[in-house]
Each structure stands twice: as structure tokens, then as C-alpha cells.
Design an enzyme around this catalytic site. Structure first.
Site, PDB file in Angstrom:
ATOM      1  CB  CYS A 209      -0.923  -0.007   1.212  1.00 28.25           C
ATOM      2  SG  CYS A 209      -1.960  -1.460   1.261  1.00 28.25           S
TER       3      CYS A 209
ATOM      4  NE  ARG B 226       0.743  -7.976  -2.148  1.00 26.93           N
ATOM      5  CZ  ARG B 226      -0.541  -7.685  -2.019  1.00 26.93           C
ATOM      6  NH1 ARG B 226      -1.190  -7.153  -3.022  1.00 26.93           N
ATOM      7  NH2 ARG B 226      -1.164  -7.912  -0.880  1.00 26.93           N
TER       8      ARG B 226
HETATM    9  C1  UGA Z   1      -1.151   0.398   5.523  1.00 25.94           C
HETATM   10  C2  UGA Z   1      -1.874   1.356   6.479  1.00 25.94           C
HETATM   11  O1  UGA Z   1      -1.261   1.313   7.762  1.00 25.94           O
HETATM   12  C3  UGA Z   1      -3.339   0.962   6.617  1.00 25.94           C
HETATM   13  O2  UGA Z   1      -4.008   1.917   7.430  1.00 25.94           O
HETATM   14  C4  UGA Z   1      -3.978   0.938   5.207  1.00 25.94           C
HETATM   15  O3  UGA Z   1      -5.335   0.552   5.258  1.00 25.94           O
HETATM   16  C5  UGA Z   1      -3.217  -0.046   4.341  1.00 25.94           C
HETATM   17  O4  UGA Z   1      -1.832   0.366   4.263  1.00 25.94           O
HETATM   18  C6  UGA Z   1      -3.844  -0.034   2.975  1.00 25.94           C
HETATM   19  O5  UGA Z   1      -3.756   0.991   2.301  1.00 25.94           O
HETATM   20  O6  UGA Z   1      -4.503  -1.003   2.609  1.00 25.94           O
HETATM   21  P1  UGA Z   1      -0.110  -2.066   5.715  1.00 25.94           P
HETATM   22  O7  UGA Z   1       0.403  -1.853   4.328  1.00 25.94           O
HETATM   23  O8  UGA Z   1      -0.793  -3.349   6.046  1.00 25.94           O
HETATM   24  O9  UGA Z   1      -1.156  -0.906   6.114  1.00 25.94           O
HETATM   25  O10 UGA Z   1       1.129  -1.948   6.648  1.00 25.94           O
HETATM   26  P2  UGA Z   1       1.600  -0.983   7.837  1.00 25.94           P
HETATM   27  O11 UGA Z   1       1.333  -1.624   9.141  1.00 25.94           O
HETATM   28  O12 UGA Z   1       1.115   0.393   7.627  1.00 25.94           O
HETATM   29  O13 UGA Z   1       3.173  -1.009   7.570  1.00 25.94           O
HETATM   30  C7  UGA Z   1       3.716  -0.425   6.393  1.00 25.94           C
HETATM   31  C8  UGA Z   1       5.219  -0.460   6.436  1.00 25.94           C
HETATM   32  O14 UGA Z   1       5.716   0.442   7.438  1.00 25.94           O
HETATM   33  C9  UGA Z   1       5.792  -1.836   6.769  1.00 25.94           C
HETATM   34  O15 UGA Z   1       6.925  -2.059   5.978  1.00 25.94           O
HETATM   35  C10 UGA Z   1       6.138  -1.705   8.241  1.00 25.94           C
HETATM   36  O16 UGA Z   1       7.162  -2.565   8.653  1.00 25.94           O
HETATM   37  C11 UGA Z   1       6.590  -0.245   8.305  1.00 25.94           C
HETATM   38  N1  UGA Z   1       6.499   0.335   9.650  1.00 25.94           N
HETATM   39  C12 UGA Z   1       5.306   0.470  10.274  1.00 25.94           C
HETATM   40  C13 UGA Z   1       7.660   0.788  10.271  1.00 25.94           C
HETATM   41  O17 UGA Z   1       8.779   0.692   9.711  1.00 25.94           O
HETATM   42  N2  UGA Z   1       7.575   1.349  11.515  1.00 25.94           N
HETATM   43  C14 UGA Z   1       6.387   1.496  12.157  1.00 25.94           C
HETATM   44  O18 UGA Z   1       6.373   2.045  13.306  1.00 25.94           O
HETATM   45  C15 UGA Z   1       5.221   1.046  11.529  1.00 25.94           C
END
Ligand code: UGA
Length: 437
Positions: free
Chosen positions: A258, A326
Site C-alpha cells: 500500500c 510485495r
Molecule cells: C497500511 C496502512 O497502515 C493501513 O491503514 C492501510 O489501510 C493499508 O496500508 C492499505 O492501504 O490497505 P499495511 O500496508 O498493512 O497498512 O502496513 P503498515 O502496518 O502500515 O506497515 C507499512 C510499512 O511500514 C511496513 O513495511 C512496516 O514494517 C513499516 N512500519 C510500520 C515501520 O517501519 N515502523 C512502524 O512504526 C510502523
């Protein structure tokens, strides 16, 4: 609340979660997919997406007769009151969202949608798509509503059933209210707006989250150079309610299906309307740079060069709790390591498939065996509990690069290993700081 007849088109993680959760709220849901084998697996109760609680909800829905699976959109919409579009919108030419799947579903169902039904877009689509779908539909009696999803992979069911907010947008107020009513049992704050604003909420939120992460990764790098500890810095920042504690964890860069796609798409949209969104461009550039910083750290840990060095990777998925590769930052780092000639062995509790350039093994200790450097790339809880003394005995080198600040540095030190985190001053420049600034 009245139970509604709902069709969900697409059974990816958004569609399947939406279908199973709406069924659990009492609605009658028919989920459609073009993939015949997938539909057969789902009918047999086999859920291959690693998503806590999802398989149970699918089973419950099927047993209660409120959830069924069919092949093809046309088979699902026959008597639907509401049709959810949950098909992929991948990154297309130049970063813009590719709407081919949405368009193909619309052309398939446009003449058979029941009179007065509602089409709901749940996929992340550019601002203006509801209007475009409406033009393609050519059905004055079928309003198109934007109802973006805010699910995180790995906690999708929990997020669906405990939403921070529901956003529903339509230029016809009554249609927006009917869609919002589907969620009334959840008691969440609901934003009723026009379609374009609802579409914009999703991009604005995801791009803000990406910006927050790039910011924190940049702060982590500064902390490292200045001898500060990013864990204490983010804790101190996070108590400010305007900032909040979440999404402040530095790492190897953000990824997944995303955030990379949505940041690129909003950048394209901005350019198309003549706005130079340099803040968003910097967010993306900082993320690319973060991967290079991580590789530099691993190179240093491996003795200054990577050619011929064995690197043991712990974690391949884009984050813990998923088996999704992905746009995984772990794979981006792996590709950079490979490009410099490193030999990679990788372990991830959710992954058993082939990964280009990485020898995937089924045991974390095998990944560590003979490794010049062990690198944690995904924050799986089980990595904390590894027998680090054993890892130290198996590995050739003694430095563990923890790109997620996930491990307990003291436990590693007690096991005779050297822990290098992100933004926690391993370069120890602190003592020379007075001379530097
Ligand atoms: C993200 C959004 O958080 C959701 O709210 C949204 O609905 C979703 O995209 C979407 O558009 O469908 P997601 O892709 O499942 O969700 O993953 P996240 O939990 O947001 O993590 C994204 C990336 O950021 C990952 O690589 C994760 O490891 C990283 N991350 C997250 C960090 O490096 N540090 C953090 O504190 C949090």
C-alpha cells in the site's frame, strides 16, 4: 439494523476480510473472484492469507449460510443491494494507479446490477474514480460510493471490526447513509462526505503515515550520528498527543502493497494538477536512502565489503504477522546486498516459497550458520526468543544488525554477540560531539 444482501468482488485480503466481517455483522454476502481455484479453496474453507481470525470468520459465515463464494462478478451481483469493489489497483505506468480490474468488473456487471443497488469502491483509487466509474456504469439509478478501507495486513479483521473511523463519500447523500448503515453495529465515528473527499482521505492518510516513518528514520540516522538514542527520543515525542506513540518505529524503510503504491500515485495526481509535492517526493527519497543506509551498516558489520560475505537474513516479509513479500523492504535490502556480491540465506516464519537471490531455509539457526553477519529485517516476535548463544556459536561473525530495534541488546551481549540497532548510537560519536558541532 437490517441485514443487507451484499456482493464483494475480489477476494484478496481486503475483499475477503470485508466479506467475512460484513457476514459476521449479520449481512448476507456473496464473494466473487475470477480465480476458479481460489474460489474452490475458499468454498472448502481454505484461507491462504495469513490473517489472524480470518479463517474462523470465513468458516462461521459459511456455516451460518451468510457467506458464499462464486466465480466471476456477474454470478455475485444478481440480487445484491450493495456491491463492493475490492479488486487490485496496482501501480501502473509512471506510478499512477492501474484501474483495469475496476473497469473490467464494471463492464461485466453494468447491465445486470439490480435497480437501485449501490456500487461501493473499497479499493484505493485516485480522486475522481467514483465519478469515472459512474460514467462507465451509465446507470442513473445506481450511485457510486467511495468507502476506503483502513485495514493493516496482519490485523485486518481486528481493524475492520474496531475501526478508528468509517469514511463514506457520495454525491448522493442517501446512498452514503445507506452504506454507512452497514457498519452501524460497530459504533465508529463516521465521516459522511462527497466521493472525491472520501477518496482523498485514503491517500492523505497513507501518505502521512509514510511521511511519519521517513521522518522517524531520518531522526534515527541523526540520533546515530549524534550519539542519541532514538528509542528514548520517539518515546519522548510520542507522549505529545498531537504526535502519538504509534508508527514511530525506525526500520529498514516502509514497504508493503500500500504505502509505496499510494505515495507514488498521489505524487502523480499532484503533478497532473500542477502541484509540486516536494514533501511527498522527499518522503519517498528518504525511504530509498534508508535501505542504502541499512546496507552500509551491514557492509561495515561484515568487515567493510560484501563480496563473498555470507549474510543470514531473519525476516523476509514486509512486516511481521504477514506472509506478504510485495514491496518488502527486506527484499529491497537483500537485492542491494546481492548486487554487492553477498551470499544470502534467509528465514521467515511465514515464507516457504522461492525468493530470488536468497536461499530460503526453514530454520532460523540454519540462516545464522556460518553467517559473517546476521541481520534482522522483519520484527517477528519469535526472533526475540531465539537461543542467541546458539546463534553466536553457529555464525562466523559476532555482529547482529537489528534493522528494527527489535531484539534485547543486553540479551545479545550476554550471549557474546555485538548488537547494532538503528539510531541507537552504535558509532558512539557522542564522545566527539563537542568537537563536531
Ligand atoms: C497500511 C496502512 O497502515 C493501513 O491503514 C492501510 O489501510 C493499508 O496500508 C492499505 O492501504 O490497505 P499495511 O500496508 O498493512 O497498512 O502496513 P503498515 O502496518 O502500515 O506497515 C507499512 C510499512 O511500514 C511496513 O513495511 C512496516 O514494517 C513499516 N512500519 C510500520 C515501520 O517501519 N515502523 C512502524 O512504526 C510502523
Amino acid at each position: 439494523m437490517f441485514a443487507r444482501r451484499i456482493a464483494v468482488i475480489g477476494t484478496g485480503y481486503v475483499g475477503l476480510t470485508t466479506g467475512a466481517c460484513l457476514a459476521s455483522l449479520g449481512h448476507h454476502v456473496v464473494c466473487a473472484d475470477v480465480d476458479v481455484a481460489k474460489v474452490e479453496r475458499l468454498r472448502a474453507g481454505k484461507v491462504t492469507i495469513l490473517e489472524p481470525g480470518l479463517a474462523e470468520l470465513v468458516a462461521e459465515g459459511q456455516a451460518g449460510g451468510r457467506l458464499e463464494f462464486v466465480v466471476g462478478a456477474a454470478a455475485a451481483v444478481g440480487d445484491a443491494e450493495v456491491v463492493f469493489l475490492c479488486v487490485p489497483t496496482p501501480m501502473g505506468q509512471g506510478g499512477a494507479a492501474d484501474l483495469a480490474a475496476v473497469e473490467s468488473v464494471i463492464s461485466e456487471v453494468r447491465t445486470i446490477l439490480p435497480v437501485g443497488s449501490i456500487v461501493v469502491n473499497k479499493s484505493t483509487v485516485p480522486v475522481g474514480t467514483a465519478a469515472r466509474v459512474s460514467n462507465l456504469l451509465k446507470r442513473k439509478d445506481v450511485p457510486v460510493v467511495s468507502n476506503p478501507e483502513f485495514l493493516r495486513e496482519g490485523t485486518a479483521v481486528h481493524d475492520f471490526l474496531n475501526p478508528d473511523r468509517i469514511v463514506v463519500g457520495c454525491d448522493i447523500q442517501d446512498a452514503a447513509e445507506r452504506v454507512a448503515a452497514l457498519y452501524s453495529r460497530l459504533g465508529a465515528p463516521t465521516v459522511l462526505t462527497d466521493a472525491a473527499s472520501a477518496e482523498m482521505v485514503k491517500y492523505a492518510a497513507n501518505c502521512f503515515l509514510a511521511m511519519k516513518l521517513s521522518y522517524v528514520n531520518a531522526i534515527a540516522e541523526l540520533c546515530e550520528r549524534l550519539g542519541a538514542d532514538v528509542a528514548d527520543v520517539t518515546e519522548g515525542m510520542g507522549y505529545d498527543r498531537r504526535i502519538g506513540q504509534s508508527f514511530l518505529q525506525p526500520g529498514p524503510g516502509w514497504g508493503g502493497s500500500c504505502l509505496p503504491k499510494d505515495t507514488q500515485a498521489l505524487l502523480q495526481v499532484a503533478a497532473a494538477v500542477g502541484y509540486d509535492f516536494s514533501l511527498l517526493q522527499a518522503t519517498i527519497d528518504t525511504n530509498t536512502h534508508q535501505r542504502q543506509l541499512i546496507v552500509a551498516k551491514i557492509r561495515e558489520a561484515a568487515g567493510g565489503r560484501l563480496r563473498g560475505r555470507r549474510i543470514g537474513l531473519l525476516g523476509l516479509a514486509f512486516k511481521a504477522g504477514t506472509n506478504d513479500l510485495r514491496d518488502s523492504p527486506a527484499l529491497a535490502v537483500a537485492a542491494l546486498l546481492r548486487a554487492e556480491g553477498a551470499e544470502l540465506t534467509g528465514y521467515d516464519p511465514g515464507i516457504d516459497q522461492h525468493v530470488d537471490g536468497v536461499r530460503v531455509v526453514s530454520d532460523p539457526y540454519e540462516a545464522a550458520k556460518d553467517a559473517d553477519t546476521v541481520v534482522v529485517l522483519t520484527e517477528w516476535p519469535e526472533f526475540r526468543g531465539l537461543d542467541w548463544t546458539r546463534v553466536g556459536e553457529l555464525a562466523a561473525g559476532s555482529v547482529v544488525v537489528d534493522t528494527r530495534n527489535h531484539l534485547d541488546p543486553d540479551a545479545l551481549r550476554r550471549s557474546g554477540l555485538t548488537w547494532w540497532g538503528v539510531g541507537r548510537g552504535h558509532l558512539d560519536l557522542g564522545q566527539d560531539l563537542a568537537a563536531v558541532i
